[in-house]
Scaffold this motif. Structure first.
Motif, PDB file in Angstrom:
ATOM      1  N   UNK A   1       0.816  -1.318  -0.043  1.00 12.69           N
ATOM      2  CA  UNK A   1       0.004   0.134  -0.032  1.00 12.69           C
ATOM      3  C   UNK A   1       0.904   1.177  -0.044  1.00 12.69           C
ATOM      4  N   UNK A   2       2.041   1.168   0.249  1.00 12.79           N
ATOM      5  CA  UNK A   2       2.976   2.293   0.400  1.00 12.79           C
ATOM      6  C   UNK A   2       3.126   3.077   1.504  1.00 12.79           C
ATOM      7  N   UNK A   3       2.416   2.583   2.534  1.00 20.68           N
ATOM      8  CA  UNK A   3       2.373   3.342   3.921  1.00 20.68           C
ATOM      9  C   UNK A   3       3.919   3.020   4.595  1.00 20.68           C
ATOM     10  N   UNK A   4       4.547   4.310   4.885  1.00 24.19           N
ATOM     11  CA  UNK A   4       6.011   4.003   5.380  1.00 24.19           C
ATOM     12  C   UNK A   4       5.720   3.530   6.832  1.00 24.19           C
ATOM     13  N   UNK A   5       6.614   2.869   7.468  1.00 27.41           N
ATOM     14  CA  UNK A   5       6.715   2.366   8.676  1.00 27.41           C
ATOM     15  C   UNK A   5       6.338   3.228   9.786  1.00 27.41           C
ATOM     16  N   UNK A   6       6.986   4.430   9.517  1.00 30.50           N
ATOM     17  CA  UNK A   6       6.590   5.655  10.551  1.00 30.50           C
ATOM     18  C   UNK A   6       5.192   6.009  10.640  1.00 30.50           C
ATOM     19  N   UNK A   7       4.644   6.071   9.484  1.00 33.00           N
ATOM     20  CA  UNK A   7       3.171   6.329   9.589  1.00 33.00           C
ATOM     21  C   UNK A   7       2.227   5.244  10.135  1.00 33.00           C
ATOM     22  N   UNK A   8       2.696   3.976   9.976  1.00 35.88           N
ATOM     23  CA  UNK A   8       1.946   2.933  10.744  1.00 35.88           C
ATOM     24  C   UNK A   8       2.199   2.862  11.890  1.00 35.88           C
ATOM     25  N   UNK A   9       3.487   3.014  12.493  1.00 35.49           N
ATOM     26  CA  UNK A   9       3.440   3.193  13.875  1.00 35.49           C
ATOM     27  C   UNK A   9       2.742   4.216  14.597  1.00 35.49           C
ATOM     28  N   UNK A  10       2.556   5.212  14.043  1.00 38.07           N
ATOM     29  CA  UNK A  10       1.979   6.342  14.593  1.00 38.07           C
ATOM     30  C   UNK A  10       0.409   6.211  14.527  1.00 38.07           C
ATOM     31  N   UNK A  11      -0.053   5.563  13.554  1.00 31.49           N
ATOM     32  CA  UNK A  11      -1.423   5.088  13.156  1.00 31.49           C
ATOM     33  C   UNK A  11      -1.635   4.251  14.506  1.00 31.49           C
ATOM     34  N   UNK A  12      -0.852   2.915  14.610  1.00 29.38           N
ATOM     35  CA  UNK A  12      -0.919   2.170  15.478  1.00 29.38           C
ATOM     36  C   UNK A  12      -1.018   2.651  17.054  1.00 29.38           C
ATOM     37  N   UNK A  13      -0.648   3.580  17.313  1.00 29.35           N
ATOM     38  CA  UNK A  13      -0.701   4.444  18.643  1.00 29.35           C
ATOM     39  C   UNK A  13      -1.897   5.173  18.682  1.00 29.35           C
ATOM     40  N   UNK A  14      -2.539   5.500  17.743  1.00 26.43           N
ATOM     41  CA  UNK A  14      -3.603   6.093  17.676  1.00 26.43           C
ATOM     42  C   UNK A  14      -4.883   5.385  17.884  1.00 26.43           C
ATOM     43  N   UNK A  15      -5.045   4.287  16.881  1.00 31.91           N
ATOM     44  CA  UNK A  15      -6.232   3.631  16.974  1.00 31.91           C
ATOM     45  C   UNK A  15      -6.222   1.980  17.737  1.00 31.91           C
ATOM     46  N   UNK A  16      -4.961   1.784  18.449  1.00 33.13           N
ATOM     47  CA  UNK A  16      -5.300   0.691  19.472  1.00 33.13           C
ATOM     48  C   UNK A  16      -5.057   1.147  20.778  1.00 33.13           C
ATOM     49  N   UNK A  17      -6.178   0.941  21.361  1.00 31.92           N
ATOM     50  CA  UNK A  17      -6.266   1.485  22.793  1.00 31.92           C
ATOM     51  C   UNK A  17      -5.313   0.493  23.606  1.00 31.92           C
ATOM     52  N   UNK A  18      -4.883   1.154  24.897  1.00 30.07           N
ATOM     53  CA  UNK A  18      -4.213   0.362  25.742  1.00 30.07           C
ATOM     54  C   UNK A  18      -4.720  -0.707  26.408  1.00 30.07           C
ATOM     55  N   UNK A  19      -6.323  -0.744  26.276  1.00 30.34           N
ATOM     56  CA  UNK A  19      -6.871  -1.865  26.935  1.00 30.34           C
ATOM     57  C   UNK A  19      -6.695  -3.237  26.193  1.00 30.34           C
ATOM     58  N   UNK A  20      -6.469  -3.041  24.600  1.00 33.45           N
ATOM     59  CA  UNK A  20      -6.338  -4.011  23.870  1.00 33.45           C
ATOM     60  C   UNK A  20      -5.207  -5.044  24.151  1.00 33.45           C
ATOM     61  N   UNK A  21      -4.296  -4.368  24.524  1.00 32.96           N
ATOM     62  CA  UNK A  21      -2.762  -4.887  24.947  1.00 32.96           C
ATOM     63  C   UNK A  21      -3.143  -5.704  26.409  1.00 32.96           C
ATOM     64  N   UNK A  22      -3.710  -5.021  27.274  1.00 30.32           N
ATOM     65  CA  UNK A  22      -4.078  -5.392  28.438  1.00 30.32           C
ATOM     66  C   UNK A  22      -5.123  -6.833  28.380  1.00 30.32           C
TER      67      UNK A  22
END
Length: 381
Positions: A297-318
């Motif tokens: 898709x051409x999405x760079x890793x930096x954008x991917x990591x930033x987006x992950x931090x925005x859309x994945x709540x901490x509760x999912x990790x817990x």
């Protein structure tokens, strides 16, 4: 020295009288010499002449000889032909009567049952097996937790070396296969998500899909399945082999509780290793998804990591980290329980190892469904 006298073979002679045929048997009617007598008497079973068997000269008779006489008498009586047995000693008559009284007709194949009855029988056997196995599992789990409580309360010397060895086997040694599997699963989820979302122009939401499903479900679930197949089977095979070699009984004899020696180190190793493995597997899954989105898709890793931090709540990790030790507990208890059930022969080890893997994976999936409903109910969506 005089040579020992050889045993007299069974001999048969026949004579004809006005009253019918008389068969004179002599020597030994034992299993060693009965074959020629048996063949001749078999030929006379359908002879229409009256048949008399004279046993006056028999030196010895065993159950094989008695059964041949019983067979001949039964066959002739069933055909309605005259038969008489004479000259038998008291012991021979007693042996023949015992053969007669203990011979029962046996069917080569049982009578066929109706299909509905067979289905009910199989269903009942399966329900009984499931109930018995589940009850035994719960009892073993309770015994293990009680033993763990005694170790903690009594401050007994914990077997750290056994714990470290099992932790290395469950955790460190499985990093390679779990990392590779999680990485590939992340690639597959990202690729399939991209194919479907591209139809709606929502390619960017692949990051949401990969992030949430990996941290919340796939990371811990796939890790638990791999640990069940790798370590759960190893627990069952190791303890099962010790059961066959009577090492478990030897431990009890010398005052070493098998639960404390064999089960608790494996249990704690699985409980402590599973959260670490689940987080490690989730991160590798995210890495696989990131590389696929970058290449496809051409999405760079930096954008991917930033987006992950925005859309994945901490509760999912817990959610993933809370489920992981419970899965580890279930896998370890199931493997050790099946290993303790080994009886009889080496084939049982394979059967119990297979059962340990199947039951552990089944329980993990059931618990995962329970956790999904529970966390949704408390608002951790």
């Amino acid at each position: 020295m005089a040579e020992a006298e050889a045993p007299a073979e069974g001999r048969i002679s026949e004579s004809e009288t006005d009253e019918g045929r008389t068969v004179h048997l002599s020597g030994r009617m034992t299993i060693r010499f009965i074959d020629p007598i048996s063949r001749r008497l078999r030929a006379l079973e359908a002879d229409p002449e009256p048949l008399t068997i004279d046993l006056a000269d028999i030196e010895r008779i065993d159950t094989a000889g008695a059964w041949v006489l019983y067979r001949t008498r039964t066959a002739r009586e069933a055909a309605g032909l005259p038969f008489q047995l004479t000259g038998a000693s008291d012991k021979a008559e007693e042996l023949i009567e015992q053969i007669c009284s203990h011979t029962q007709p046996t069917k080569i194949r049982p009578d066929p049952m109706p299909g509905f009855i067979r289905t009910l029988e199989k269903l009942g056997a399966w329900i009984t097996f499931v109930a018995t196995t589940f009850g035994g599992f719960l009892a073993f789990l309770g015994l293990t937790l009680v033993s763990l409580g005694k170790v903690i309360a009594a401050r007994r010397a914990f077997r750290w070396r056994a714990f470290i060895n099992q932790f290395e086997a469950v955790g460190v040694a499985s990093l390679g296969i779990i990392g590779l599997m999680s990485f590939l699963v992340g690639i597959v989820v990202a690729q399939q998500g991209a194919v479907q979302l591209r139809q709606f122009g929502a390619d960017v939401f692949v990051i949401n899909l990969v992030g949430r499903i990996t941290f919340r479900e796939l990371g811990v679930l796939m890790t638990a399945i791999m640990v069940a197949g790798r370590s759960g089977s190893a627990f069952a095979a190791q303890i099962g082999s010790m059961k066959l070699a009577e090492e478990v009984d030897a431990m009890r004899t010398i005052g070493m509780p098998p639960i404390e020696v064999l089960v608790i180190p494996r249990l704690l190793a699985a409980v402590f290793a599973m959260p670490l493995l689940a987080f490690y597997g989730s991160m590798l899954g995210i890495l696989g998804g990131m590389l696929l989105t970058w290449a496809s898709l051409g999405i760079p890793p930096a954008t991917f990591v930033q987006r992950i931090q925005e859309v994945v709540p901490l509760t999912d990790v817990w959610v993933g980290l809370i489920k992981a030790p419970v899965f580890g507990l279930v896998i370890a208890v199931t493997g050790c329980f099946q290993g303790m059930q080994v009886r009889g022969n080496a084939e049982e080890v394979g059967l119990r190892t297979t059962a340990a893997v199947v039951q552990a994976i089944f329980l993990v999936i059931v618990l995962d469904a329970f956790f999904a409903v529970f966390f949704s109910a408390i608002g951790w969506n």
